[in-house]
Enzyme design. Structure first.
Site, PDB file in Angstrom:
ATOM      1  N   LYS A 271      16.229 -29.319 -11.096  1.00 20.00           N
ATOM      2  CA  LYS A 271      16.995 -29.147  -9.839  1.00 20.00           C
ATOM      3  C   LYS A 271      18.438 -28.762 -10.112  1.00 20.00           C
ATOM      4  O   LYS A 271      19.027 -27.951  -9.400  1.00 20.00           O
ATOM      5  CB  LYS A 271      16.931 -30.422  -8.998  1.00 20.00           C
TER       6      LYS A 271
ATOM      7  N   ILE B 141       5.669 -33.122  -3.823  1.00 24.12           N
ATOM      8  CA  ILE B 141       5.547 -32.668  -2.425  1.00 24.12           C
ATOM      9  C   ILE B 141       5.755 -31.148  -2.371  1.00 24.12           C
ATOM     10  O   ILE B 141       6.758 -30.647  -2.885  1.00 24.12           O
ATOM     11  CB  ILE B 141       6.612 -33.346  -1.526  1.00 24.12           C
TER      12      ILE B 141
ATOM     13  N   GLU C  89      17.265 -42.536 -12.518  1.00 25.70           N
ATOM     14  CA  GLU C  89      17.602 -41.652 -13.634  1.00 25.70           C
ATOM     15  C   GLU C  89      18.290 -42.492 -14.712  1.00 25.70           C
ATOM     16  O   GLU C  89      18.812 -43.579 -14.431  1.00 25.70           O
ATOM     17  CB  GLU C  89      18.592 -40.571 -13.169  1.00 25.70           C
TER      18      GLU C  89
ATOM     19  N   ASP D  47      21.917 -36.228  -7.038  1.00 25.11           N
ATOM     20  CA  ASP D  47      20.531 -35.758  -7.206  1.00 25.11           C
ATOM     21  C   ASP D  47      20.032 -35.167  -5.874  1.00 25.11           C
ATOM     22  O   ASP D  47      19.467 -34.068  -5.837  1.00 25.11           O
ATOM     23  CB  ASP D  47      19.675 -36.963  -7.645  1.00 25.11           C
TER      24      ASP D  47
ATOM     25  N   LYS E 178      19.007 -31.139  -4.730  1.00 28.07           N
ATOM     26  CA  LYS E 178      17.732 -30.801  -4.083  1.00 28.07           C
ATOM     27  C   LYS E 178      17.975 -30.129  -2.723  1.00 28.07           C
ATOM     28  O   LYS E 178      17.257 -29.195  -2.348  1.00 28.07           O
ATOM     29  CB  LYS E 178      16.879 -32.060  -3.936  1.00 28.07           C
TER      30      LYS E 178
ATOM     31  N   GLY F 225       7.864 -38.968 -10.896  1.00 25.28           N
ATOM     32  CA  GLY F 225       6.776 -39.530 -11.694  1.00 25.28           C
ATOM     33  C   GLY F 225       6.045 -38.433 -12.442  1.00 25.28           C
ATOM     34  O   GLY F 225       6.055 -37.274 -12.031  1.00 25.28           O
TER      35      GLY F 225
END
Ligand code: NAP
Ligand code: HSE
Length: 437
Positions: free
Chosen positions: A110, A141, A195, A206, A210, A307
């Site tokens: 990202k 997703i 993280e 983060d 995104k 994950g």
């Protein structure tokens, strides 16, 4: 015209940590279903790592491992590079080298796409190859694919998204178990959600990366985001949760984007959302994206945003797409659809929403009148106000909590600046935004 591929699609992984290990496992577990979907088998040929002696997942063959990137970039038979190492460099140069050599590149990075995505997309298009980055937002997703393909017929007016699982987990535990921020963060770290540097999670960076990637697809926008508001969840406390509950809200950390004509509104911060709203019950480590299409209306995606296996699902789905495009003689097909233009960021002072304000004040006559007058002087109208209890002694404080009507943020900030000059104020005022999702 079909490309000159051999019998298999040859793949090199850059990195074999959490995500890389998941990718190798998924390729092994689902190899038989991937073959017919691509039209050729996938063959892993190289895995670039830093340390050859580190233990790897059993699916990683010793002979694949290398610490020499040239072995990969000089091998003309490598069709696709999967960048799952992270960080800005050398990942950036490696993806550029892959695209330069006409290889397709898939990345979960990202940070890299938020900072260099537009240039890398342009490079891929110029070289007639593909750059795919589904895993860079929301782990497993399929939000990038949804924005790029499923909604290619529509235009997106807004996105509201829970983009950081660690922050969502912490807020859920603070609300449901009454934990403090630091205890909930420790729990998230022990469970392996955060993280290595948790400031990226809890200070909003983060999620900001995104959101910038989502905005590329949702609004075709390349935006200078140096002035984008990025706030984390560190300063939220028990009283905020109690007041939110009392007013009928819950607290969520959101990435928010609106198409505002010439400009794009982008911001990342904790927000109050109605308890019965779609994102209010996306809890724990889950991520959720609420997209509003002008023709489609609302669309909600919820799932695991991190994950090894969820993220591997997205990386391998991209691999299937780019491999199929090459097999079909259409390399670059998926990336050519990404059209970006420079758009300005709406100044935060021009953002219009409702606000939750909290002032911890000395318990004196006239305090509420002064606060209300300062807001009124800036045209900020109060919808609800609560002040409860008595302060302990002369130095003590009571919270005054206010919900405003829709207002411009600049006006709210000017009113707060005036209130901050008052001697009755104890500590910094709290401003949280209220989002209708
Ligand atoms: P990780 O577990 O730390 O693994 C990184 C891998 O890259 C390691 O195998 C490491 O080699 C290798 N590597 C790092 N720098 C290298 C270099 N300079 N040269 C060669 N190899 C290098 O990281 P991760 O969690 O898998 O994350 C990878 C990427 O996926 C990141 O961009 C991350 O943001 C993204 N992502 C992760 C998740 C997640 O749930 N973890 C979710 C979505 C996206 P060694 O093993 O030898 O040290
Ligand atoms: N640390 C991130 C999160 C996962 O908590 O959502 C990787 O993007």
């Amino acid at each position: 015209m079909k490309s000159e591929l051999g019998s298999s699609v040859r793949v090199a992984l850059l990195g074999c940590g959490t995500v890389g290990g998941g990718v190798l496992r998924l390729l092994r577990d689902n190899g038989s279903v991937l073959f017919p979907r691509i039209g050729a088998p996938i063959e892993v040929t190289h895995v670039l790592v830093q340390n050859l002696d580190k233990p790897r997942v059993p699916e990683c063959k010793r002979e694949w491992l290398t610490t020499d990137p040239d072995v990969i970039f000089n091998d003309e038979k490598v069709d696709v590079v999967l960048e799952v190492m992270g960080g800005e460099q050398p990942a950036w140069s490696y993806i550029e080298r892959a695209l330069e050599g006409g290889k397709a590149a898939v990345t979960a990075n990202k940070l890299l796409i938020a900072k260099h995505g537009p240039a890398l997309v342009a490079r891929a298009i110029a070289k007639g190859t593909d750059l795919a980055f589904e895993a860079s937002v929301g782990g497993g997703i399929p939000i990038i694919r949804t924005l790029r393909e499923a909604l290619s017929s529509d235009s997106v007016s807004s996105v509201h998204a829970i983009l950081n699982g660690t922050s969502n987990y912490i807020l859920t535990r603070m609300r449901d178990a009454g934990l403090s921020f630091s205890v909930a963060l420790k729990e998230a770290q022990d469970l392996g959600y955060a993280e290595a540097d948790p400031t990226l999670d809890v200070d909003g960076h983060d999620a900001a990366q995104k959101l910038i990637v989502m905005a590329m697809l949702a609004f075709a926008a390349q935006v200078d985001t140096t002035k984008m508001v990025v706030e984390g969840i560190r300063s939220l406390d028990e009283a905020d949760f109690a007041f939110a509950e009392r007013f009928g809200f819950t607290l969520k950390h959101l990435g928010i984007g609106h198409d505002r004509g010439e400009k794009v509104e982008l911001r990342v911060h904790p927000a109050l959302v109605r308890k019965n709203s779609v994102l209010a019950n996306v809890d724990g480590v889950l991520n959720g994206m609420f997209v509003m299409g002008r023709a489609l209306g609302p669309c909600l995606l919820v799932g695991r945003g991190a994950g090894d296996m969820p993220t591997a699902v997205s990386v391998v789905a991209d691999l299937v797409d780019v491999a199929r495009a090459r097999i079909e003689g259409q390399p670059g097909l998926m990336t050519r659809g990404i059209q970006l233009k420079q758009r300005g960021l709406l100044p935060q002072d021009d953002v219009v929403t409702r606000y939750y304000l909290r002032f911890d004040v000395g318990d004196h006559p006239g305090v509420i009148g002064t606060i209300a007058s300062a807001l009124g002087a800036e045209g900020v109208s109060i919808e609800q106000m609560v002040q409860e209890g008595r302060a302990d002694g002369e130095g003590g404080a009571v919270p005054v909590c206010i919900i405003t009507h829709v207002s411009k943020e600049g006006a709210v900030r000017r009113a707060i600046a005036a209130i901050e000059k008052q001697p009755f104020l104890r500590g910094r005022p709290r401003l949280l935004r209220i989002e209708e999702v």
